[in-house]
Structure formats: structure tokens, C-alpha cells
Scaffold this motif. Structure first.
Motif, PDB file in Angstrom:
ATOM      1  N   ASP A   1      -6.103  16.939  -3.648  1.00  0.00           N
ATOM      2  CA  ASP A   1      -6.509  16.356  -2.981  1.00  0.00           C
ATOM      3  C   ASP A   1      -6.127  14.734  -3.293  1.00  0.00           C
ATOM      4  O   ASP A   1      -6.838  14.753  -4.408  1.00  0.00           O
ATOM      5  N   THR A   2      -5.598  14.040  -2.570  1.00  0.00           N
ATOM      6  CA  THR A   2      -6.282  12.170  -2.727  1.00  0.00           C
ATOM      7  C   THR A   2      -6.622  11.298  -1.689  1.00  0.00           C
ATOM      8  O   THR A   2      -6.565  11.718  -0.415  1.00  0.00           O
ATOM      9  N   THR A   3      -7.725  11.141  -2.177  1.00  0.00           N
ATOM     10  CA  THR A   3      -8.687  10.807  -1.498  1.00  0.00           C
ATOM     11  C   THR A   3      -9.661   9.067  -1.926  1.00  0.00           C
ATOM     12  O   THR A   3      -9.043   9.067  -2.767  1.00  0.00           O
ATOM     13  N   GLN A   4      -9.971   8.294  -1.366  1.00  0.00           N
ATOM     14  CA  GLN A   4     -10.054   7.254  -1.192  1.00  0.00           C
ATOM     15  C   GLN A   4     -11.736   7.119  -1.370  1.00  0.00           C
ATOM     16  O   GLN A   4     -12.276   7.754  -0.910  1.00  0.00           O
TER      17      GLN A   4
ATOM     18  N   ALA B   1       1.014  -1.391  -0.128  1.00  0.00           N
ATOM     19  CA  ALA B   1      -0.066   0.180  -0.358  1.00  0.00           C
ATOM     20  C   ALA B   1       1.078   1.272   0.189  1.00  0.00           C
ATOM     21  O   ALA B   1       1.927   1.691   0.532  1.00  0.00           O
ATOM     22  N   LEU B   2       0.834   2.055  -0.418  1.00  0.00           N
ATOM     23  CA  LEU B   2       1.389   3.424  -1.311  1.00  0.00           C
ATOM     24  C   LEU B   2       1.013   4.519   0.111  1.00  0.00           C
ATOM     25  O   LEU B   2      -0.948   4.794  -0.058  1.00  0.00           O
ATOM     26  N   SER B   3       1.465   5.595   0.619  1.00  0.00           N
ATOM     27  CA  SER B   3       0.884   6.510   1.914  1.00  0.00           C
ATOM     28  C   SER B   3       0.627   7.438   0.833  1.00  0.00           C
ATOM     29  O   SER B   3       0.584   7.872  -0.437  1.00  0.00           O
ATOM     30  N   GLU B   4      -0.739   8.301   1.041  1.00  0.00           N
ATOM     31  CA  GLU B   4      -1.246   9.296   0.452  1.00  0.00           C
ATOM     32  C   GLU B   4       0.019  10.142   0.245  1.00  0.00           C
ATOM     33  O   GLU B   4       0.701  10.770  -0.926  1.00  0.00           O
ATOM     34  N   PHE B   5       0.787  10.294   0.836  1.00  0.00           N
ATOM     35  CA  PHE B   5       2.106  11.126   1.088  1.00  0.00           C
ATOM     36  C   PHE B   5       2.912  11.057  -0.254  1.00  0.00           C
ATOM     37  O   PHE B   5       3.798  11.547  -1.407  1.00  0.00           O
TER      38      PHE B   5
ATOM     39  N   THR C   1      -9.973  10.735  -6.183  1.00  0.00           N
ATOM     40  CA  THR C   1     -11.135  10.151  -5.318  1.00  0.00           C
ATOM     41  C   THR C   1     -10.453   8.644  -6.432  1.00  0.00           C
ATOM     42  O   THR C   1     -11.187   8.137  -7.484  1.00  0.00           O
ATOM     43  N   LEU C   2      -9.880   7.124  -5.846  1.00  0.00           N
ATOM     44  CA  LEU C   2      -9.850   6.502  -6.268  1.00  0.00           C
ATOM     45  C   LEU C   2      -9.915   5.294  -5.040  1.00  0.00           C
ATOM     46  O   LEU C   2      -9.551   5.588  -4.315  1.00  0.00           O
TER      47      LEU C   2
ATOM     48  N   SER D   1      -8.415   2.287  -4.911  1.00  0.00           N
ATOM     49  CA  SER D   1      -7.518   1.440  -4.660  1.00  0.00           C
ATOM     50  C   SER D   1      -5.982   2.743  -4.808  1.00  0.00           C
ATOM     51  O   SER D   1      -6.091   3.335  -6.038  1.00  0.00           O
ATOM     52  N   ALA D   2      -4.544   2.320  -4.908  1.00  0.00           N
ATOM     53  CA  ALA D   2      -3.451   2.980  -4.869  1.00  0.00           C
ATOM     54  C   ALA D   2      -3.263   2.333  -5.986  1.00  0.00           C
ATOM     55  O   ALA D   2      -1.540   1.843  -5.962  1.00  0.00           O
TER      56      ALA D   2
ATOM     57  N   GLU E   1      -3.759   8.138   7.358  1.00  0.00           N
ATOM     58  CA  GLU E   1      -3.265   8.624   6.569  1.00  0.00           C
ATOM     59  C   GLU E   1      -3.829   7.559   5.739  1.00  0.00           C
ATOM     60  O   GLU E   1      -4.570   6.864   5.646  1.00  0.00           O
ATOM     61  N   HIS E   2      -4.233   8.437   4.271  1.00  0.00           N
ATOM     62  CA  HIS E   2      -5.321   7.483   2.805  1.00  0.00           C
ATOM     63  C   HIS E   2      -4.256   6.819   2.443  1.00  0.00           C
ATOM     64  O   HIS E   2      -2.793   7.049   2.652  1.00  0.00           O
ATOM     65  N   PHE E   3      -4.891   5.449   2.362  1.00  0.00           N
ATOM     66  CA  PHE E   3      -4.028   4.443   1.523  1.00  0.00           C
ATOM     67  C   PHE E   3      -2.882   4.123   2.420  1.00  0.00           C
ATOM     68  O   PHE E   3      -2.006   3.275   2.199  1.00  0.00           O
TER      69      PHE E   3
ATOM     70  N   GLY F   1       2.865  20.962  -1.259  1.00  0.00           N
ATOM     71  CA  GLY F   1       3.436  20.589  -0.225  1.00  0.00           C
ATOM     72  C   GLY F   1       3.048  21.407   1.146  1.00  0.00           C
ATOM     73  O   GLY F   1       3.481  20.880   2.118  1.00  0.00           O
TER      74      GLY F   1
END
Lengths: 315, 315
Positions: A122-125, A2-6, A91-92, A94-95, B308-310, A28
Motif C-alpha cells: 500500500d502507498t499512503t501519504q 505530482a505522481l498518482s498512487e497508481f 507511508t510517505l 510526498s512522492a 487517489e493518493h498523491f 494490481g
């Protein structure tokens, strides 16, 4: 893994060097910072694309990244604005790194083509939903509005109409001998950015054709409180679209199909000589409200609208 | 009766009179137009909220409209920017007019409170997903960045921490004697806009607490390449949060729970007298990287991150 948002943002969306001088702070921090020159206005537009509504779930992510940015840059083009920056809300479910690599390749290649900085987002699930806000610069008071058309103006479009609509039909199963051009225009439309800039001192009104020529021209007519007479035979059509109309009898396609992202604009008669090459005169603005269509020598009212979300008679 | 996209926008989102002088063209054309004064920078932020991820499906739509705007204004506050305009991308399964009326009431009431113009957006059909881009003005070069903290700076928070986290626990079933305050802070947080403006010549670094005090302070520490020592007993806690910690032993809540939207900022010792009333000093910036916590007389490293997402260990 799994990849973190950051980590996702760092790996796929962060450039090391700024692409233009407007961006003073990019991804950032809590906000991005833009510098707007004193003689410019900022033009801002937002478009969302939703899986299974605006695109098929199995679409090539590279095409999707391109098209998401293209439809937003097309709105800037329709105002005559020079794009400078975009934000991306992704909005995904999964990554998926293969998907992300394709998506960002398509998105960032087009961004680079127009020197547009990705400044944040923004990156959200959640269910796949993509929103872009695009920003561009305009000389003060020069924006190409929908409300500026005047009786006597000539109506132009910037290129062949209906190819993207044919591309959609091909995706849905229509057999076409030469599908490449229509599919390319459906998947990877090119925003008419340079043309929008060239029209700044030429056009009285302008819109991009996203919902269909009739529906979008109607926006100009309503906001300008005028009407128009369009000659069907003057609408530029590609040979695959002509073959489609001949085979099916569906001559409405170029009027109601969306997604072409050509510009439709009106020009006063004394400025027609300044219209860039490659544009096509398709009609004239009249004082009488409404859209009229001349076809095979007959003039008829045209009321059928293009695509509208939440409409009772939604296609 | 189904509502068309255009009718929906006209009925719920269009104002007749501009709310501030920055907006030169609002909803209704291909783009909105903003005028940015020559001595100002434009700060831009984007936040998305997804049903069942960021909010419960049965949330009061008025709370949701408020919170969606509040979290974006909070990012502007964290930079010290004065909000001027927002765009709203609304993806809805259906145009439920009761829901829309509640949502816009919450959204537009907060927008009016801060004289923020809704300049545009997009309305699409799909799983409920809400994206706002908020824009604000900053004096040139004055932005409160995450990267400005220096060893010796004192660390402040702008109000009680953990109430929103307690509110979430109450929503999830935790029995609390006085739930009102915690629920209100969870549902309708107030962005610290005025405080952000007041900190422009005071703070060296600033962030808003959305992911939790520890995680957000860590962003300042990492981007400033410093560390911090925080005194647990100095963190301001409301009596319901104190009672929760006493009853459960969960003293991590004020460190890891998000959604408070207070500001966390650092101030050089010679400017401490300029910190507005109502802020609380909770620690000090140190040269040694990492976040350390003094609690009951012991100092320990604090590594647990907020949401944290993901993330592989997503809560």
C-alpha cells in the motif's frame, strides 16, 4: 509534477516477469496469490521502520530500501526459511522521485539477490513509515524456533558482533580511524539466509541479533526455559570494535548494541561438526535460568537488556 | 507507567488458543508459521491507515480497530478468499492503555467473528500509522479477478452506495436528520466475506468499493479491457443518501465517495439466477472502453475519478 498512487506503483514497483514460481498473481488486483507446495509451511514476519526512530531523516534512501528488506529477510533466516515474497507498505510525506528511485534500487536489488517477489502493499501519504511483511518456505516441522535450546547445547554466533553498533556511534559523532566496515554493517546488513537454510537440521534454537546479543539470546533462554554461560573473550569482534573498546572501556557494546543481523543459535554437542565454517562458539546452554557472562576469569550475571520500545528505561 | 513492547504485545495481542487450524505458530518467535492446504492458494493483501489522512485523530479507537481489519478483509472478500490470518504493524506515539484496550477490542472482535488469527506484527514508536496484512484461502484457480469482465456481463453491487460518504460529510459538519446509519457505515463497515465466497463460481470479475463506485468499477473496466453502461437510477441508495442528494443536488456522492466496502461484480447473463439475494443490478459491460452513465434518460461519459493518493487534483 505530482505522481498518482497508481503511476508511482507502476513506475517503481512493478516487474514484468515473475521472479519465482510461488507467485501466481502479483501487484494490481485486490490481493496477490501465492502457491505453497504441499510439503512446505509458510513463514511470515513483519518489521516496521520509522523515521527518526529507526533511521535518520537524511539517510541514503538506497541504504534504507536495502536495510528495510534485510531486517525482514533476517527474521526468515532465523527460522531457516527460504524467502519467496514480500509486501511493502510505504507511508510517505510526498512522492519525491529521486528518493523513490534510490529506495527502490536498494530494496529491489536485495530482493533480486534472493529471488524474492514484491507482491503488493500500500502507498499512503503521511509521516515516513515503512512496513514490510516477508514470507518464506520451510520444510514441514523443521523451523528453527527460539524454544528448542537444551542444556549442554553449544551457543554460536555467525560473525563479528558490534560493528553495526559502532557504525551507529560513528553516525552520532564517534571518531573512528577505519569507519567503512562498521558503517557498511550499520547501513547495509546482509541477512544470513543461506546460513539459516544450512542450520535446518543442525541447530536446536535460533534467533537473529537485531536488539543486541544479550537481549536476543535471552529470548532463546526464556522460551527454552534454560540459561547460558557466555565467554566474553569468545565473542568475535572486528578490529575497529576492539579498538573502540580499548579507547572507551565500553565493553558492553557487543552485548547490547543491535542491528548486526548475525544469527545466534544453539547446537547439540553431537552436531557441532555440522556447523558451517565461519561461525563462532561463544558459550554453552545450562539448566539454570539466566544469562551469565565469563569475562577476565570472573563469572557475573548479565541483566542489562537491549533495546525495547516503550520501555521505562529506554535508551 | 510505561509499557514495554513485549508486555504490550503479551497483554493486548496474545491469545491462548488458536482460532483456526491454519496457524501452526503465532506471536512470539522470529516468524509465524501457516499451513496452507494443497488444494488452496494463499491470497494476501495489505492496507495502511494514517492519522489525519484516513481517520481523524479523535476517532473512537474501537471503531478504528474494527475498520482497519475490515478494509483488509474486504480485499480478501473481493477475491472470494476465506480469511485465516492477519499481521498488524502498529506505530504509536505512546502506549496509551485506554486507547490500546479500545483498539484491540474493535480489532479482535471482528477477527473472532471471521475466525482470523492475529499471527504477528511489529510495535514501534512514531506518528500513528497502522498497517495490516491479511491472508486468506482460495480454491486453486477460482480467484475473482478484476480482469475477468466480458461484454454482456451484468454489473452488480452488493448493497446501498454512498452511506459511508454521507457519514464522512456528517463528521465534517453536514446536518442530517438520521445520521446513525451513515455514521455506522463510515466507522464500522462490515466486509462482505460470505458474499465473496458465494460469488466464487458466479462472478466473472469483482472488486470492493473503497475508492468510490466509479473509480473501482473503472479498475475492472481497464483490467478487463471493456467498458460499462451504468444506470444511475438503478444504484441502490439509502433514504438518508436520497435526502442528501435532494437537499444538496450532489448526485455524484454515490459515484465518487469511498469507504462503503460493498462489492461490485460482473456476472454472465446465464448465471444471473445464481447471484445471492440482496444484490442490485446497476448496469451492463460493453465492448467499448470507458464508463458511461445513464441518468434521467441521457447517457454521458463519466471521467471523474475517486480518491487517489498523491494525485494532482487530490480531494
Amino acid at each position: 509534477m505530482a505522481l498518482s498512487e497508481f503511476e508511482l506503483i507502476r513506475r517503481y514497483f512493478t516487474r514484468q516477469t515473475p521472479i519465482n514460481t510461488a507467485t501466481q498473481l502479483g501487484i494490481g488486483d485486490d490481493c496477490a496469490l501465492l502457491q505453497i507446495p504441499a510439503d512446505k509451511q509458510l513463514a511470515i514476519t513483519t518489521d516496521t521502520m520509522v523515521e527518526n526512530v529507526h533511521f535518520f531523516a537524511d539517510v541514503n534512501p538506497c541504504f534504507l530500501g536495502h536495510k528495510l528488506l534485510a531486517v525482514n529477510l533476517s527474521d526468515l533466516a532465523a527460522m531457516g526459511a527460504k524467502p519467496i515474497a514480500v509486501s511493502l507498505a510505504l507511508t510517505l510525506l510526498s512522492a519525491d522521485e529521486v528518493w523513490l528511485a534510490g529506495f527502490t534500487q536498494g530494496f529491489l536489488a536485495l530482493a533480486e539477490r534472493y529471488e524474492v517477489e514484491l507482491i503488493g502493499g500500500d502507498t499512503t501519504q503521511g509521516p515516513l513509515t515503512l512496513t514490510v511483511q516477508a514470507m518464506g518456505l520451510l520444510p514441514q516441522g523443521k523451523a528453527l524456533l527460539r524454544s528448542g535450546a537444551k542444556p549442554g547445547d553449544l551457543v554460536f554466533v555467525s560473525g563479528p558482533i558490534g560493528d553495526a553498533g559502532l557504525g551507529l556511534k560513528i553516525m552520532q559523532g564517534y571518531a573512528c580511524l577505519q569507519p567503512e566496515q562498521a558503517l557498511a554493517r550499520f547501513h547495509t546488513p546482509m541477512p544470513r539466509v543461506e546460513l539459516g537454510l544450512a542450520l535446518l537440521d543442525v541447530a536446536n534454537a535460533c534467533i537473529d541479533i537485531s536488539d543486541g546479543l544479550a537481549a536476543d539470546l535471552n529470548h532463546i533462554l526464556q522460551q527454552s526455559e534454560v540459561g547460558a554461560l557466555i565467554t566474553f573473550e569468545a565473542i568475535p569482534l572486528s578490529s575497529p570494535v576492539l579498538a573502540y573498546i580499548e579507547a572507551t572501556g565500553d565493553s558492553l557494546l557487543p552485548l547490547v548494541a543491535g542491528d548486526d543481523y548475525e544469527l545466534c543459535f544453539t547446537v547439540a554437542p553431537d552436531k557441532v561438526h555440522s556447523v558451517p565454517d565461519g561461525c563462532f562458539q561463544i558459550g554453552v546452554i545450562e539448566a539454570e535460568p539466566g544469562l551469565r557472562l565469563a569475562k577476565s576469569g570472573f563469572i557475573q550475571s548479565f541483566t542489562r537488556q537491549g533495546y525495547e520500545h516503550f520501555s521505562a528505561n529506554r535508551r
